[in-house]
Design a protein around this motif. Structure first.
Motif, PDB file in Angstrom:
ATOM      1  N   LYS A 158       0.835  -1.203   0.000  1.00 41.35           N
ATOM      2  CA  LYS A 158       0.000   0.000   0.000  1.00 41.35           C
ATOM      3  C   LYS A 158       0.872   1.256   0.000  1.00 41.35           C
ATOM      4  N   ALA A 159       1.928   1.231   0.788  1.00 45.52           N
ATOM      5  CA  ALA A 159       2.815   2.391   0.882  1.00 45.52           C
ATOM      6  C   ALA A 159       3.583   2.628  -0.419  1.00 45.52           C
ATOM      7  N   LEU A 160       3.800   1.579  -1.205  1.00 45.94           N
ATOM      8  CA  LEU A 160       4.548   1.704  -2.463  1.00 45.94           C
ATOM      9  C   LEU A 160       3.700   2.201  -3.624  1.00 45.94           C
ATOM     10  N   ILE A 161       2.410   1.935  -3.561  1.00 50.11           N
ATOM     11  CA  ILE A 161       1.549   2.194  -4.718  1.00 50.11           C
ATOM     12  C   ILE A 161       1.427   3.684  -4.985  1.00 50.11           C
ATOM     13  N   GLU A 162       1.830   4.057  -6.202  1.00 46.46           N
ATOM     14  CA  GLU A 162       1.743   5.451  -6.640  1.00 46.46           C
ATOM     15  C   GLU A 162       1.808   5.479  -8.162  1.00 46.46           C
ATOM     16  N   PRO A 163       1.348   6.559  -8.757  1.00 51.07           N
ATOM     17  CA  PRO A 163       1.449   6.675 -10.216  1.00 51.07           C
ATOM     18  C   PRO A 163       2.903   6.518 -10.662  1.00 51.07           C
ATOM     19  N   GLY A 164       3.088   5.809 -11.778  1.00 53.11           N
ATOM     20  CA  GLY A 164       4.424   5.612 -12.330  1.00 53.11           C
ATOM     21  C   GLY A 164       5.059   4.280 -11.971  1.00 53.11           C
ATOM     22  N   LEU A 165       4.442   3.514 -11.081  1.00 53.88           N
ATOM     23  CA  LEU A 165       4.993   2.231 -10.646  1.00 53.88           C
ATOM     24  C   LEU A 165       4.432   1.104 -11.513  1.00 53.88           C
ATOM     25  N   ALA A 166       5.285   0.192 -11.947  1.00 54.27           N
ATOM     26  CA  ALA A 166       4.834  -0.978 -12.702  1.00 54.27           C
ATOM     27  C   ALA A 166       4.339  -2.041 -11.725  1.00 54.27           C
ATOM     28  N   THR A 167       3.283  -2.748 -12.103  1.00 54.29           N
ATOM     29  CA  THR A 167       2.738  -3.769 -11.199  1.00 54.29           C
ATOM     30  C   THR A 167       3.743  -4.889 -10.949  1.00 54.29           C
ATOM     31  N   LEU A 168       4.657  -5.112 -11.882  1.00 59.63           N
ATOM     32  CA  LEU A 168       5.693  -6.124 -11.686  1.00 59.63           C
ATOM     33  C   LEU A 168       6.621  -5.754 -10.523  1.00 59.63           C
ATOM     34  N   GLU A 169       6.799  -4.460 -10.277  1.00 61.24           N
ATOM     35  CA  GLU A 169       7.620  -4.026  -9.147  1.00 61.24           C
ATOM     36  C   GLU A 169       6.953  -4.402  -7.822  1.00 61.24           C
ATOM     37  N   LEU A 170       5.622  -4.377  -7.793  1.00 57.45           N
ATOM     38  CA  LEU A 170       4.904  -4.799  -6.592  1.00 57.45           C
ATOM     39  C   LEU A 170       5.156  -6.278  -6.323  1.00 57.45           C
ATOM     40  N   ASP A 171       5.162  -7.064  -7.389  1.00 58.67           N
ATOM     41  CA  ASP A 171       5.416  -8.499  -7.262  1.00 58.67           C
ATOM     42  C   ASP A 171       6.812  -8.765  -6.700  1.00 58.67           C
ATOM     43  N   ARG A 172       7.784  -8.061  -7.208  1.00 55.90           N
ATOM     44  CA  ARG A 172       9.165  -8.248  -6.741  1.00 55.90           C
ATOM     45  C   ARG A 172       9.296  -7.895  -5.260  1.00 55.90           C
ATOM     46  N   TYR A 173       8.642  -6.809  -4.854  1.00 55.07           N
ATOM     47  CA  TYR A 173       8.658  -6.401  -3.449  1.00 55.07           C
ATOM     48  C   TYR A 173       8.038  -7.485  -2.574  1.00 55.07           C
ATOM     49  N   ALA A 174       6.868  -7.977  -2.961  1.00 59.15           N
ATOM     50  CA  ALA A 174       6.165  -8.976  -2.147  1.00 59.15           C
ATOM     51  C   ALA A 174       6.996 -10.241  -1.982  1.00 59.15           C
ATOM     52  N   GLU A 175       7.597 -10.702  -3.066  1.00 60.87           N
ATOM     53  CA  GLU A 175       8.408 -11.912  -2.983  1.00 60.87           C
ATOM     54  C   GLU A 175       9.622 -11.707  -2.080  1.00 60.87           C
ATOM     55  N   SER A 176      10.300 -10.596  -2.263  1.00 61.38           N
ATOM     56  CA  SER A 176      11.475 -10.297  -1.451  1.00 61.38           C
ATOM     57  C   SER A 176      11.136 -10.232   0.039  1.00 61.38           C
ATOM     58  N   GLU A 177      10.052  -9.544   0.357  1.00 60.48           N
ATOM     59  CA  GLU A 177       9.648  -9.408   1.764  1.00 60.48           C
ATOM     60  C   GLU A 177       9.217 -10.739   2.354  1.00 60.48           C
ATOM     61  N   ALA A 178       8.523 -11.543   1.579  1.00 62.30           N
ATOM     62  CA  ALA A 178       8.092 -12.861   2.070  1.00 62.30           C
ATOM     63  C   ALA A 178       9.308 -13.705   2.435  1.00 62.30           C
ATOM     64  N   LEU A 179      10.294 -13.721   1.571  1.00 66.44           N
ATOM     65  CA  LEU A 179      11.494 -14.511   1.831  1.00 66.44           C
ATOM     66  C   LEU A 179      12.262 -13.986   3.037  1.00 66.44           C
ATOM     67  N   LYS A 180      12.341 -12.665   3.193  1.00 64.92           N
ATOM     68  CA  LYS A 180      13.010 -12.068   4.356  1.00 64.92           C
ATOM     69  C   LYS A 180      12.350 -12.494   5.668  1.00 64.92           C
ATOM     70  N   LYS A 181      11.036 -12.747   5.610  1.00 63.97           N
ATOM     71  CA  LYS A 181      10.277 -13.092   6.809  1.00 63.97           C
ATOM     72  C   LYS A 181      10.213 -14.604   7.035  1.00 63.97           C
ATOM     73  N   GLY A 182      11.002 -15.353   6.278  1.00 64.48           N
ATOM     74  CA  GLY A 182      11.066 -16.798   6.477  1.00 64.48           C
ATOM     75  C   GLY A 182       9.894 -17.562   5.887  1.00 64.48           C
ATOM     76  N   SER A 183       9.176 -16.926   4.974  1.00 63.79           N
ATOM     77  CA  SER A 183       8.050 -17.593   4.330  1.00 63.79           C
ATOM     78  C   SER A 183       8.328 -17.672   2.835  1.00 63.79           C
ATOM     79  N   LYS A 184       7.444 -18.327   2.124  1.00 62.19           N
ATOM     80  CA  LYS A 184       7.575 -18.321   0.670  1.00 62.19           C
ATOM     81  C   LYS A 184       6.238 -17.931   0.065  1.00 62.19           C
ATOM     82  N   PRO A 185       6.278 -17.216  -1.071  1.00 61.98           N
ATOM     83  CA  PRO A 185       5.034 -16.837  -1.728  1.00 61.98           C
ATOM     84  C   PRO A 185       4.224 -18.087  -2.089  1.00 61.98           C
ATOM     85  N   ALA A 186       2.979 -18.123  -1.673  1.00 64.03           N
ATOM     86  CA  ALA A 186       2.149 -19.311  -1.850  1.00 64.03           C
ATOM     87  C   ALA A 186       1.707 -19.529  -3.288  1.00 64.03           C
TER      88      ALA A 186
END
Length: 157
Positions: A28-56
């Protein structure tokens, strides 16, 4: 048959869903005009892995992404892409993780910049409908009680 969970299993479910909630909050904090939706995907995957989980979702039936992203009137479960978000879009994101064998999964819709009155109203009514449904998720009620509350709220608006 309903299978009751142990307190340890419930805690793992809570932890898994907490990870999802944290990552959705970060998105939510990242979403702004000019951002590609693929960048949201990369963020989510990276954060999930940092937290010891994997994207389902990633790898499920060969699905190549961590998120499902739908913009405006796109059908649910859209693919992240190079599509650039613009002021006035609404973006729906579905995300889940597997944490210690337990899944957390949630979806949310976010405004991109300033949205139209119609889009703001849509988001408000759907949120109200969700909470009316949650109010009916009590012992003794049925799924039909929940869906009736959601439908009644949405249709009355």
């Amino acid at each position: 048959m309903v299978i009751l969970k142990s307190s340890e299993e419930i805690e793992r479910m809570r932890e898994s869903n907490s990870i999802v909630a944290d990552i959705l909050s970060g998105l939510k904090a990242l979403i702004e005009p000019g951002l590609a939706t693929l960048e949201l995907d990369r963020y989510a995957e990276s954060e999930a892995l940092k937290k010891g989980s994997k994207p389902a979702f990633k790898g499920y039936r060969n699905y190549p992404y961590s998120l499902c992203v739908s913009v405006n009137s796109e059908v649910v479960h859209g693919f992240p892409s190079k599509r650039i978000l613009v002021d006035g879009d609404i973006v729906s994101i579905d995300f889940g993780v597997d944490y210690k064998g337990y899944y957390g999964d949630s979806a949310a819709t976010f405004a991109v910049g300033m949205v139209s009155d119609g889009a703001a109203r849509l988001m408000s009514v759907t949120k109200k409908s969700l909470y009316k449904g949650i109010e009916q998720a009590i012992p003794g009620n049925r799924v039909g009680d929940i869906s009736f509350a959601v439908q009644k709220t949405a249709e009355s608006a």
